[in-house]
Each structure stands twice: as structure tokens, then as C-alpha cells.
Design a protein around this motif. Structure first.
Motif, PDB file in Angstrom:
ATOM      1  N   ALA A 144       0.812  -1.217   0.000  1.00 18.06           N
ATOM      2  CA  ALA A 144       0.000   0.000   0.000  1.00 18.06           C
ATOM      3  C   ALA A 144       0.846   1.267   0.000  1.00 18.06           C
ATOM      4  CB  ALA A 144      -0.932   0.005   1.212  1.00 18.06           C
ATOM      5  N   ASP A 145       2.129   1.150   0.336  1.00 18.89           N
ATOM      6  CA  ASP A 145       3.016   2.319   0.352  1.00 18.89           C
ATOM      7  C   ASP A 145       3.612   2.630  -1.009  1.00 18.89           C
ATOM      8  OD1 ASP A 145       2.958   3.013   3.177  1.00 18.89           O
ATOM      9  OD2 ASP A 145       3.976   1.094   3.497  1.00 18.89           O
ATOM     10  N   ALA A 146       3.371   1.779  -2.005  1.00 16.78           N
ATOM     11  CA  ALA A 146       3.980   1.983  -3.324  1.00 16.78           C
ATOM     12  C   ALA A 146       3.625   3.333  -3.953  1.00 16.78           C
ATOM     13  CB  ALA A 146       3.608   0.834  -4.255  1.00 16.78           C
ATOM     14  N   PRO A 147       2.368   3.828  -3.841  1.00 12.94           N
ATOM     15  CA  PRO A 147       2.085   5.145  -4.441  1.00 12.94           C
ATOM     16  C   PRO A 147       2.940   6.259  -3.844  1.00 12.94           C
ATOM     17  CG  PRO A 147       0.044   3.962  -4.006  1.00 12.94           C
ATOM     18  CD  PRO A 147       1.135   3.172  -3.347  1.00 12.94           C
ATOM     19  N   GLU A 148       3.319   6.119  -2.580  1.00 15.35           N
ATOM     20  CA  GLU A 148       4.152   7.136  -1.924  1.00 15.35           C
ATOM     21  C   GLU A 148       5.641   6.903  -2.191  1.00 15.35           C
ATOM     22  OE1 GLU A 148       5.856   8.222   2.528  1.00 15.35           O
ATOM     23  OE2 GLU A 148       4.161   6.836   2.329  1.00 15.35           O
ATOM     24  N   CYS A 154      10.389  -1.498  -1.949  1.00 18.62           N
ATOM     25  CA  CYS A 154      11.069  -2.784  -1.805  1.00 18.62           C
ATOM     26  C   CYS A 154      12.557  -2.618  -1.535  1.00 18.62           C
ATOM     27  CB  CYS A 154      10.833  -3.677  -3.018  1.00 18.62           C
ATOM     28  SG  CYS A 154      11.291  -2.964  -4.605  1.00 18.62           S
ATOM     29  N   PHE A 155      12.968  -1.427  -1.122  1.00 19.31           N
ATOM     30  CA  PHE A 155      14.351  -1.247  -0.712  1.00 19.31           C
ATOM     31  C   PHE A 155      14.613  -2.037   0.558  1.00 19.31           C
ATOM     32  CE2 PHE A 155      17.609   0.886   1.840  1.00 19.31           C
ATOM     33  CZ  PHE A 155      18.667   0.926   0.940  1.00 19.31           C
ATOM     34  N   SER A 156      15.668  -2.814   0.547  1.00 20.33           N
ATOM     35  CA  SER A 156      16.128  -3.580   1.700  1.00 20.33           C
ATOM     36  C   SER A 156      17.627  -3.739   1.515  1.00 20.33           C
ATOM     37  CB  SER A 156      15.418  -4.936   1.766  1.00 20.33           C
ATOM     38  OG  SER A 156      15.776  -5.660   2.924  1.00 20.33           O
ATOM     39  N   SER A 157      18.327  -4.300   2.493  1.00 23.49           N
ATOM     40  CA  SER A 157      19.771  -4.438   2.331  1.00 23.49           C
ATOM     41  C   SER A 157      20.285  -5.681   3.038  1.00 23.49           C
ATOM     42  CB  SER A 157      20.507  -3.211   2.866  1.00 23.49           C
ATOM     43  OG  SER A 157      21.911  -3.415   2.775  1.00 23.49           O
ATOM     44  N   ASP A 158      20.910  -6.563   2.257  1.00 22.33           N
ATOM     45  CA  ASP A 158      21.524  -7.745   2.834  1.00 22.33           C
ATOM     46  C   ASP A 158      22.891  -7.466   3.434  1.00 22.33           C
ATOM     47  OD1 ASP A 158      19.407  -9.396   2.424  1.00 22.33           O
ATOM     48  OD2 ASP A 158      20.183 -10.342   0.609  1.00 22.33           O
ATOM     49  N   LEU A 191       6.396  -8.385  -0.567  1.00 26.95           N
ATOM     50  CA  LEU A 191       5.360  -7.352  -0.567  1.00 26.95           C
ATOM     51  C   LEU A 191       4.184  -7.755  -1.448  1.00 26.95           C
ATOM     52  CD1 LEU A 191       7.765  -4.306  -0.793  1.00 26.95           C
ATOM     53  CD2 LEU A 191       6.201  -4.753   1.117  1.00 26.95           C
ATOM     54  N   LEU A 192       4.475  -8.327  -2.605  1.00 21.95           N
ATOM     55  CA  LEU A 192       3.404  -8.755  -3.509  1.00 21.95           C
ATOM     56  C   LEU A 192       2.626  -9.936  -2.946  1.00 21.95           C
ATOM     57  CD1 LEU A 192       5.255  -8.445  -6.936  1.00 21.95           C
ATOM     58  CD2 LEU A 192       3.425  -6.967  -6.066  1.00 21.95           C
ATOM     59  N   ASP A 193       3.253 -10.669  -2.014  1.00 24.03           N
ATOM     60  CA  ASP A 193       2.603 -11.824  -1.402  1.00 24.03           C
ATOM     61  C   ASP A 193       1.894 -11.469  -0.103  1.00 24.03           C
ATOM     62  OD1 ASP A 193       2.176 -14.527  -2.118  1.00 24.03           O
ATOM     63  OD2 ASP A 193       3.430 -15.201  -0.444  1.00 24.03           O
ATOM     64  N   GLY A 194       1.867 -10.176   0.244  1.00 24.43           N
ATOM     65  CA  GLY A 194       1.126  -9.736   1.419  1.00 24.43           C
ATOM     66  C   GLY A 194       1.950  -9.545   2.679  1.00 24.43           C
ATOM     67  N   TYR A 195       3.248  -9.757   2.589  1.00 25.55           N
ATOM     68  CA  TYR A 195       4.119  -9.531   3.743  1.00 25.55           C
ATOM     69  C   TYR A 195       4.522  -8.054   3.816  1.00 25.55           C
ATOM     70  CZ  TYR A 195       4.654 -14.603   4.071  1.00 25.55           C
ATOM     71  OH  TYR A 195       4.419 -15.940   4.201  1.00 25.55           O
ATOM     72  N   GLY A 228      16.729  -4.067 -15.396  1.00 25.92           N
ATOM     73  CA  GLY A 228      16.394  -4.363 -16.792  1.00 25.92           C
ATOM     74  C   GLY A 228      15.938  -5.801 -16.969  1.00 25.92           C
ATOM     75  N   ARG A 229      16.494  -6.692 -16.169  1.00 25.24           N
ATOM     76  CA  ARG A 229      16.129  -8.105 -16.264  1.00 25.24           C
ATOM     77  C   ARG A 229      14.926  -8.468 -15.400  1.00 25.24           C
ATOM     78  NH1 ARG A 229      21.551 -11.858 -16.682  1.00 25.24           N
ATOM     79  NH2 ARG A 229      22.364 -10.942 -18.606  1.00 25.24           N
ATOM     80  N   GLU A 230      14.558  -7.585 -14.495  1.00 21.35           N
ATOM     81  CA  GLU A 230      13.404  -7.833 -13.608  1.00 21.35           C
ATOM     82  C   GLU A 230      12.379  -6.708 -13.768  1.00 21.35           C
ATOM     83  OE1 GLU A 230      13.407 -10.663 -12.135  1.00 21.35           O
ATOM     84  OE2 GLU A 230      15.520 -11.202 -12.294  1.00 21.35           O
ATOM     85  N   PRO A 231      11.804  -6.554 -14.969  1.00 19.15           N
ATOM     86  CA  PRO A 231      10.897  -5.418 -15.207  1.00 19.15           C
ATOM     87  C   PRO A 231       9.632  -5.474 -14.361  1.00 19.15           C
ATOM     88  CG  PRO A 231      10.805  -6.984 -17.023  1.00 19.15           C
ATOM     89  CD  PRO A 231      11.954  -7.404 -16.160  1.00 19.15           C
ATOM     90  N   TRP A 232       9.295  -6.652 -13.836  1.00 11.60           N
ATOM     91  CA  TRP A 232       8.086  -6.790 -13.022  1.00 11.60           C
ATOM     92  C   TRP A 232       8.147  -5.931 -11.755  1.00 11.60           C
ATOM     93  CZ3 TRP A 232       8.797  -8.725  -8.092  1.00 11.60           C
ATOM     94  CH2 TRP A 232      10.012  -9.390  -7.849  1.00 11.60           C
ATOM     95  N   ILE A 233       9.352  -5.623 -11.285  1.00 12.42           N
ATOM     96  CA  ILE A 233       9.462  -4.821 -10.058  1.00 12.42           C
ATOM     97  C   ILE A 233       8.994  -3.391 -10.317  1.00 12.42           C
ATOM     98  CG2 ILE A 233      11.046  -3.915  -8.316  1.00 12.42           C
ATOM     99  CD1 ILE A 233      12.724  -6.408  -8.602  1.00 12.42           C
ATOM    100  N   ARG A 234       9.471  -2.784 -11.405  1.00 11.43           N
ATOM    101  CA  ARG A 234       9.029  -1.433 -11.734  1.00 11.43           C
ATOM    102  C   ARG A 234       7.553  -1.415 -12.112  1.00 11.43           C
ATOM    103  NH1 ARG A 234      12.888   1.802 -15.662  1.00 11.43           N
ATOM    104  NH2 ARG A 234      11.397   3.411 -15.044  1.00 11.43           N
ATOM    105  N   GLN A 235       7.081  -2.473 -12.769  1.00  7.77           N
ATOM    106  CA  GLN A 235       5.660  -2.539 -13.131  1.00  7.77           C
ATOM    107  C   GLN A 235       4.788  -2.577 -11.890  1.00  7.77           C
ATOM    108  OE1 GLN A 235       5.537  -5.997 -15.657  1.00  7.77           O
ATOM    109  NE2 GLN A 235       6.761  -5.031 -17.276  1.00  7.77           N
ATOM    110  N   ALA A 236       5.263  -3.258 -10.835  1.00  5.52           N
ATOM    111  CA  ALA A 236       4.472  -3.398  -9.609  1.00  5.52           C
ATOM    112  C   ALA A 236       4.584  -2.188  -8.691  1.00  5.52           C
ATOM    113  CB  ALA A 236       4.907  -4.662  -8.859  1.00  5.52           C
TER     114      ALA A 236
END
Length: 303
Positions: A144-148, A154-158, A191-195, A228-236
Motif C-alpha cells: 500500500a506504500d507503493a504510491p508514496e 522494496c528497498f532492503s539491504s543484505d 510485498l506482492l505476497d502480502g508480507y 532491466g532483467r526484472e521489469p516486473w518490479i518497476r511494473q508493480a
């Protein structure tokens, strides 16, 4: 909650005089510690084994940011998997305990990542990068925070994070083959799975880099390849919005406060190098492998 600690290493000796005592002083000691070493030529393996860690050595060419962490996660039994890099130094004795506490605040927290402070002696721009991306206030992020937040959702850091194993497995684990940004990949899947993704500001480590111009270029080339290889992230989640502009303005403010405004042209050139690297990364499918090996930071990925 049974906890496992995973640290990928390569020639980590220069960090161990700080890292090992910081690990030893933690009030929450992991139930097991796995070091996956990429054929170090220094005393990294010996020192970690003396410390009591299980150390598995792999060929450097077999290392993959996602695949190696995926394999490592399958070798340990913890319900909580702390993942960190060799140059992330816990800032105090409560670092691990606070990270686990923040993960457990909500059963929907699939991953929690800690606050990164600049290393002592870090340059003004290296320090500003930590201050910009890792503020003093904790926060949970959901879809729900994606519009903001856009892609920063989905920023995180290993460099320092903890995964709830059940959530990690529910989204398919770490990706088997990525050039980097496996942390953003997993966070996006969660995030897409509800977590939710938890930023745990109370769990502090020292971790920063004083990158040169070409370092920035190489790093952003790899980031461009990933997205570029994971365009689904920007789409989501959308794109970065005005994040780049805000970052540059924050750098200029940091220079002003440090009395170093004469470095303003450097900030502009640095930003141009980042953008160029990122754009070329997006176009990597049109580039020969030999060139990609020179353009990226993770050159062995292309071999």
C-alpha cells in the motif's frame, strides 16, 4: 526463535579485528553461524574457524549474490536468518537482539533490515549516503506504500538483515541467479505476497563506502542490469520518482554543512556517471560479454 547467521566472505581479514569482537559481544548469540568463503587468499577462513563458525569454501567463480545466499539458507536450520556482509560491523551489543525484536513486532514482517551508520572516518558523501537511506526512525512498508515510495518500497539491504524463514520459503527463497540486488528481489516478492518489510532503525551497524566516480559507474551498471532483467518490479511498484533529485540536494546540503561546496561539480559528475551506468545496464543485452565484464562491478558474473 532459533537464529542462524550467514556471512559471505572473500579476503575479509582487514575487517575482522572489528567484526569478530563485535559479534562476540552480542547479547543475542545466533544458534549457528555459517561463513561461505569465496576462496580467500588471506587468513579469513582460519580466523572464522577459530572463532567457532562453520566455514564452507567455494570457488570464487561460483559466487552469486542470490544463488550463494540461497544455498547458504538451505544449509542452516534457523527460523530467523540473519544475513550480513563482512564489512558490516555491529555498532553495539544489542544490534542482533534489536533486529530480531523488530522482525517479531508483526507476524507479517517477512524481512527486517537494520540501520547503517557511516564507518568512523567516512568521507562526507559516503556518510551522507547512509544518512539519506537509513534514517533514525523505524518503519514498516507494505504494498500500500507503493504510491508514496515507488520502487523504494522494496528497498532492503543484505548488508545487514534478517529473514523470517517461513516468509522467505513462501516466496521461493533467494533468486538463483542475479547480478546483485537479491535483497530488493526478495522484498518485492514478499510485498506482492502480502508480507511487510521492516526497516529496523534500532538495529545499528557501521557500513559505508567512499566510492570513486568509476566505482559509482560500475555499481549502477549492475543495478541497471538487475532492473532491466526484472521489469516486473518497476511494473508493480513504479520508479524512483524524484528520489534522484532529493538525493543530489541532500548531498549538496551535506557539502554546505561541511564547508565543502567547492565539491559541487563532483556531485554533478558523480550523478551523471550513475545515470550513465544505469542506462547502459538496462541495455546490456545489446553489449558483448567482454565489454560487460569491464563495465560492471561484479565482473565474474559474466564468466
Amino acid at each position: 526463535m532459533r537464529t542462524s547467521l550467514i556471512i559471505p566472505t572473500r579476503n575479509a581479514s582487514s575487517h575482522l579485528d572489528r567484526l569478530l569482537p563485535a559479534l562476540r559481544m552480542q547479547t543475542l548469540q545466533p544458534d549457528e553461524m555459517l561463513v561461505v568463503d569465496s576462496a580467500s587468499s588471506d587468513d579469513t577462513v582460519a580466523r572464522f574457524r577459530e572463532f567457532g563458525a562453520r566455514v564452507e569454501v567455494i570457488d570464487a567463480k561460483d559466487f552469486n549474490h542470490g544463488g550463494t545466499r540461497r544455498w547458504a539458507s538451505e544449509q542452516v536450520g534457523g527460523e530467523a536468518l540473519i544475513v550480513m556482509t563482512q564489512d558490516a560491523i555491529p555498532a553495539n551489543a544489542q544490534t542482533f537482539a534489536n533486529l530480531i525484536t523488530e522482525l517479531q513486532l508483526d507476524p507479517l514482517n517477512g524481512v527486517a533490515y537494520g540501520r547503517q551508520l557511516p564507518h568512523p572516518g567516512a568521507g562526507v558523501l559516503g556518510a551522507q549516503s547512509r544518512h539519506f537511506n537509513y534514517p533514525a526512525q523505524s518503519r514498516s512498508k507494505s504494498l500500500a506504500d507503493a504510491p508514496e515510495l515507488g520502487i523504494k518500497t522494496c528497498f532492503s539491504s543484505d548488508s545487514f538483515s534478517v529473514y523470517r524463514r517461513s516468509a522467505l520459503e513462501a516466496v521461493g527463497g533467494f533468486p538463483a541467479d542475479v547480478i546483485g540486488s537479491e535483497d530488493a528481489y526478495v522484498a518485492a516478492r514478499m510485498l506482492l505476497d502480502g508480507y511487510t518489510v521492516r526497516y529496523a532503525a534500532t538495529a545499528e551497524v557501521y557500513h559505508s563506502h567512499d566510492y570513486g566516480l568509476m566505482d559509482e559507474f560500475h555499481r549502477y551498471f549492475d543495478i541497471g542490469v538487475f532492473y532491466g532483467r526484472e521489469p516486473w518490479i518497476r511494473q508493480a511498484f513504479g520508479d524512483a520518482g524524484g528520489e534522484g533529485k532529493r538525493y543530489v540536494l541532500a548531498e549538496l546540503q551535506a557539502l554546505r554543512e561541511a564547508g565543502a561546496l567547492h565539491r559541487t561539480p563532483e556531485v554533478m559528475v558523480r550523478s551523471a556517471f550513475k545515470l550513465l551506468g544505469y542506462r547502459l545496464g538496462h541495455l546490456e543485452r545489446y553489449l558483448p560479454k567482454s565489454l560487460k565484464q569491464r563495465l560492471g562491478m561484479f565482473s565474474t558474473y559474466w564468466t
